[in-house]
Design a protein around this motif. Structure first.
Motif, PDB file in Angstrom:
ATOM      1  N   PRO A 113      14.348  17.783  -9.418  1.00  0.00           N
ATOM      2  CA  PRO A 113      13.146  17.205  -9.358  1.00  0.00           C
ATOM      3  C   PRO A 113      12.910  15.957 -10.161  1.00  0.00           C
ATOM      4  CG  PRO A 113      12.852  19.137 -10.731  1.00  0.00           C
ATOM      5  CD  PRO A 113      14.241  19.112 -10.183  1.00  0.00           C
ATOM      6  N   LEU A 114      12.284  14.818 -10.093  1.00  0.00           N
ATOM      7  CA  LEU A 114      12.151  13.668 -10.775  1.00  0.00           C
ATOM      8  C   LEU A 114      10.696  13.225 -10.832  1.00  0.00           C
ATOM      9  CD1 LEU A 114      15.374  11.644  -9.573  1.00  0.00           C
ATOM     10  CD2 LEU A 114      15.125  12.817 -11.661  1.00  0.00           C
ATOM     11  N   SER A 115      10.051  12.805 -11.738  1.00  0.00           N
ATOM     12  CA  SER A 115       8.903  12.084 -11.996  1.00  0.00           C
ATOM     13  C   SER A 115       8.737  10.828 -12.706  1.00  0.00           C
ATOM     14  CB  SER A 115       8.104  13.228 -12.685  1.00  0.00           C
ATOM     15  OG  SER A 115       8.309  13.513 -14.011  1.00  0.00           O
ATOM     16  N   ARG A 116       8.170  10.252 -12.466  1.00  0.00           N
ATOM     17  CA  ARG A 116       7.840   8.812 -13.145  1.00  0.00           C
ATOM     18  C   ARG A 116       6.258   8.976 -13.524  1.00  0.00           C
ATOM     19  NH1 ARG A 116       4.955   5.108 -10.420  1.00  0.00           N
ATOM     20  NH2 ARG A 116       5.142   5.236  -8.201  1.00  0.00           N
ATOM     21  N   THR A 117       6.086   7.912 -14.455  1.00  0.00           N
ATOM     22  CA  THR A 117       4.494   7.753 -14.993  1.00  0.00           C
ATOM     23  C   THR A 117       3.730   6.879 -13.928  1.00  0.00           C
ATOM     24  OG1 THR A 117       5.227   7.802 -17.217  1.00  0.00           O
ATOM     25  CG2 THR A 117       3.247   6.892 -16.864  1.00  0.00           C
ATOM     26  N   ALA A 118       2.630   7.409 -13.630  1.00  0.00           N
ATOM     27  CA  ALA A 118       1.568   6.662 -12.852  1.00  0.00           C
ATOM     28  C   ALA A 118       1.418   5.480 -13.157  1.00  0.00           C
ATOM     29  CB  ALA A 118       0.672   7.393 -12.120  1.00  0.00           C
ATOM     30  N   SER A 119       1.209   4.277 -12.358  1.00  0.00           N
ATOM     31  CA  SER A 119       0.676   3.099 -12.881  1.00  0.00           C
ATOM     32  C   SER A 119      -0.762   3.084 -12.832  1.00  0.00           C
ATOM     33  CB  SER A 119       1.236   2.026 -12.211  1.00  0.00           C
ATOM     34  OG  SER A 119       0.924   1.883 -10.862  1.00  0.00           O
ATOM     35  N   GLY A 120      -1.266   3.654 -11.647  1.00  0.00           N
ATOM     36  CA  GLY A 120      -2.655   3.855 -11.438  1.00  0.00           C
ATOM     37  C   GLY A 120      -3.244   2.426 -10.718  1.00  0.00           C
ATOM     38  N   THR A 121      -2.343   1.410 -10.338  1.00  0.00           N
ATOM     39  CA  THR A 121      -2.755   0.136  -9.663  1.00  0.00           C
ATOM     40  C   THR A 121      -2.256   0.118  -8.377  1.00  0.00           C
ATOM     41  OG1 THR A 121      -3.008  -0.888 -11.930  1.00  0.00           O
ATOM     42  CG2 THR A 121      -3.012  -2.292  -9.943  1.00  0.00           C
ATOM     43  N   ALA A 122      -3.065   0.355  -7.470  1.00  0.00           N
ATOM     44  CA  ALA A 122      -2.612   0.270  -5.930  1.00  0.00           C
ATOM     45  C   ALA A 122      -2.088  -1.244  -5.598  1.00  0.00           C
ATOM     46  CB  ALA A 122      -3.435   0.717  -4.994  1.00  0.00           C
ATOM     47  N   PRO A 123      -1.172  -1.344  -4.652  1.00  0.00           N
ATOM     48  CA  PRO A 123      -0.843  -2.585  -4.323  1.00  0.00           C
ATOM     49  C   PRO A 123      -2.258  -3.063  -3.382  1.00  0.00           C
ATOM     50  CG  PRO A 123       0.185  -0.938  -2.690  1.00  0.00           C
ATOM     51  CD  PRO A 123      -0.348  -0.240  -3.860  1.00  0.00           C
ATOM     52  N   VAL A 124      -2.295  -4.550  -3.490  1.00  0.00           N
ATOM     53  CA  VAL A 124      -3.314  -5.280  -2.882  1.00  0.00           C
ATOM     54  C   VAL A 124      -2.942  -6.012  -1.768  1.00  0.00           C
ATOM     55  CG1 VAL A 124      -5.169  -7.063  -3.105  1.00  0.00           C
ATOM     56  CG2 VAL A 124      -4.486  -5.634  -5.074  1.00  0.00           C
ATOM     57  N   ILE A 125      -3.481  -5.263  -0.654  1.00  0.00           N
ATOM     58  CA  ILE A 125      -2.856  -5.988   0.703  1.00  0.00           C
ATOM     59  C   ILE A 125      -3.929  -6.023   1.559  1.00  0.00           C
ATOM     60  CG2 ILE A 125      -1.078  -5.551   2.650  1.00  0.00           C
ATOM     61  CD1 ILE A 125       0.637  -3.585   0.725  1.00  0.00           C
ATOM     62  N   ASN A 126      -4.086  -6.918   2.379  1.00  0.00           N
ATOM     63  CA  ASN A 126      -5.064  -7.240   3.217  1.00  0.00           C
ATOM     64  C   ASN A 126      -4.501  -6.910   4.755  1.00  0.00           C
ATOM     65  OD1 ASN A 126      -6.993  -8.114   5.229  1.00  0.00           O
ATOM     66  ND2 ASN A 126      -7.752  -9.494   4.111  1.00  0.00           N
ATOM     67  N   PHE A 127      -4.543  -5.569   5.043  1.00  0.00           N
ATOM     68  CA  PHE A 127      -3.862  -5.263   6.359  1.00  0.00           C
ATOM     69  C   PHE A 127      -4.124  -6.108   7.623  1.00  0.00           C
ATOM     70  CE2 PHE A 127      -4.126  -0.783   4.435  1.00  0.00           C
ATOM     71  CZ  PHE A 127      -2.894  -0.871   3.796  1.00  0.00           C
ATOM     72  N   ASN A 128      -5.371  -6.758   7.827  1.00  0.00           N
ATOM     73  CA  ASN A 128      -5.719  -7.358   8.848  1.00  0.00           C
ATOM     74  C   ASN A 128      -5.161  -8.972   8.674  1.00  0.00           C
ATOM     75  OD1 ASN A 128      -7.666  -5.594   9.759  1.00  0.00           O
ATOM     76  ND2 ASN A 128      -9.210  -6.349   8.203  1.00  0.00           N
ATOM     77  N   GLN A 129      -4.718  -9.364   7.738  1.00  0.00           N
ATOM     78  CA  GLN A 129      -3.828 -10.335   7.656  1.00  0.00           C
ATOM     79  C   GLN A 129      -2.613 -10.331   7.855  1.00  0.00           C
ATOM     80  OE1 GLN A 129      -5.336 -12.908   4.006  1.00  0.00           O
ATOM     81  NE2 GLN A 129      -7.397 -12.902   5.052  1.00  0.00           N
ATOM     82  N   LEU A 130      -1.996  -9.424   7.647  1.00  0.00           N
ATOM     83  CA  LEU A 130      -0.417  -9.262   8.017  1.00  0.00           C
ATOM     84  C   LEU A 130       0.008  -9.999   9.119  1.00  0.00           C
ATOM     85  CD1 LEU A 130       0.142  -5.442   6.855  1.00  0.00           C
ATOM     86  CD2 LEU A 130       1.035  -7.378   5.679  1.00  0.00           C
ATOM     87  N   PRO A 131       1.129 -10.710   9.287  1.00  0.00           N
ATOM     88  CA  PRO A 131       1.597 -11.020  10.123  1.00  0.00           C
ATOM     89  C   PRO A 131       2.007 -10.215  11.447  1.00  0.00           C
ATOM     90  CG  PRO A 131       3.182 -11.236   8.718  1.00  0.00           C
ATOM     91  CD  PRO A 131       2.158 -10.744   8.068  1.00  0.00           C
TER      92      PRO A 131
END
Length: 446
Positions: free
Chosen positions: A428-446
């Motif tokens: 098992p592996l684990s990394r530290t959480a960044s807590g910052t979700a990606p900012v993506i406007n789903f409605n503007q995706l091509p």
């Protein structure tokens, strides 16, 4: 057909991957159960390491025709060419080497190097015979590299060499080398990260980032970022002049032949991005494939986004987008509709594989970081834990050059190259959480 067309599928257990197509065992005079120790104590026959399975042309000569054929070293005419064979030891001490070789005409001087020590021998004889090389001192455990280089010859070419015979104290412990399934063994072990999703959520979106360290991208590498139960999405090195972004979805048909899939089970291409090539694939399962020829660069971080959307008539649409820092925008790769499927994203994973038998001696490494999923309510969840697993080549331990871990707060996968250390499978592996979700406007995706 190359495994680039399917890759490995992580669904708790692996399926449709090389883990069910390989039967490699630890090297021994005869096939043994995977992982069984082998010894070559005094009085026992030397172990024969097949060069057709365990050697590569690691230094080609300009204009040379040297190859590693199924029967061993062949077309050996140039003094500039170097063949290298590999096997792994678990103890140190004296290593005695000999080889099974023939010199069709005249005689040849050959330089054999192992554990940093060299011996120059003379070989002759037009039929296969055992040619003694000598003793070498192995001072560390791990992989032993044995180099073969021609010095002088009086005949048409240096020699045909089929096997390397190993014995001595250094071989008295556990040994690892390719014995049975030569094709998968020469490609090398594939390794995977199986991510832990949030419980009880309908996952509509999967986001991941991949960075390939400089110099860790030899030909044949596939750095798969967004894997799910029905498909996979990542980047690969196809040749010295071509790289691709690849997205594929398996058909629910149980076949390796895309031409045998009935219309009711075929993957339907709904749309694709500019310059994206689409078609079908087979050999390890079958389905719809799409790829963009794109010259991605080691050292840069690339982003991957995949969506699953169940629709009417028991079908699900899978769509993937690729973000390159060189362009600064998301690009649609493709959108596929899969029949007999009503699901959101499950079985999330990444993998690293080599799909070229010629480059199985070259190491590669990929970093996978900042994994997130978004549910159907628009809530983001960070994925910070994963299980490290491997295919049948790794499981059978015919090759031990595989590893994974965490560095720079990214998971990483490493394979091939015959390095000394390895990570135990199912770690098992684990990394530290960044807590910052990606900012993506789903409605503007091509």
């Amino acid at each position: 057909m190359k495994r680039t067309l399917s890759g490995a599928l992580f669904m708790g257990a692996l399926s449709l991957s090389s883990c069910y197509k390989s039967g490699i065992t630890s090297g021994e005079n005869k096939p043994v159960a995977a992982g069984k120790s082998t010894t070559a104590a005094a009085g026992l026959t030397d172990l024969a390491v097949s060069l057709g399975a365990n050697a590569w042309l690691t230094q080609p000569a300009a204009g040379g025709g040297e190859v590693v054929a199924s029967y061993g070293l062949a077309n050996w005419t140039s003094t500039g060419a170097v063949f290298s064979a590999y096997f792994r030891t678990s103890v140190t001490g004296t290593l005695h080497l000999a080889m099974r070789a023939k010199v069709p005409s005249g005689s040849s001087q050959l330089k054999i190097t192992a554990a940093g020590q060299s011996q120059t021998i003379t070989a002759s004889g037009s039929t296969y015979q055992t040619v003694d090389i000598g003793d070498f001192n192995v001072t560390d455990t791990g992989y032993v590299k044995v180099d073969f280089q021609g010095v002088t010859r009086t005949g048409g070419y240096f020699a045909d060499v089929s096997d390397l015979y190993i014995s001595g104290a250094a071989t008295s412990g556990r040994l690892h080398y390719i014995q049975n399934d030569v094709y998968w063994g020469r490609r090398g072990p594939s390794v995977h990260l199986g991510y832990t999703p949030p419980a009880g959520k309908n996952i509509a979106w999967f986001y991941n980032e991949v960075t390939i360290p400089t110099g860790q991208d030899p030909i044949g590498s596939y750095f798969m970022s967004n894997g799910f139960s029905q498909g996979y999405f990542g980047i690969q090195v196809n040749s010295s002049t071509e790289r691709r972004v690849l997205f594929s979805v398996w058909s629910p048909a149980n076949t390796d032949d895309p031409n045998s899939i009935p219309d009711s089970l075929k993957i339907e291409l709904l749309r694709k991005g500019p310059n994206v090539v689409s078609g079908s694939f087979g050999n390890e399962g079958a389905g719809g494939q799409s790829y963009l020829v794109y010259n991605w660069q080691a050292g840069n971080t690339y982003r991957f986004l995949t969506k699953a959307e169940p629709v009417a008539q028991n079908k699900t649409i899978f769509t993937s987008w690729f973000y390159a820092p060189e362009t600064g925008s998301w690009q649609l790769i493709a959108s596929f509709k899969r029949p007999q499927t009503n699901t959101y994203l499950t079985g999330l994973y990444s993998f690293l594989e080599n799909f070229s038998t010629d480059t199985g001696f070259k190491g590669r490494k990929g970093q996978y970081g900042n994994q997130w999923v978004c549910d159907t309510n628009g809530n983001w969840y960070e994925l910070t834990t994963a299980k490290f697993t491997g295919d049948a080549t790794a499981t059978a331990q015919s090759r031990m050059d595989f590893a994974g871990g965490v560095e720079n707060n990214r998971f990483y996968l490493r394979n091939c190259g015959f390095f000394a250390g390895f990570l135990k499978l199912n770690t098992p592996l684990s990394r530290t959480a960044s807590g910052t979700a990606p900012v993506i406007n789903f409605n503007q995706l091509p």
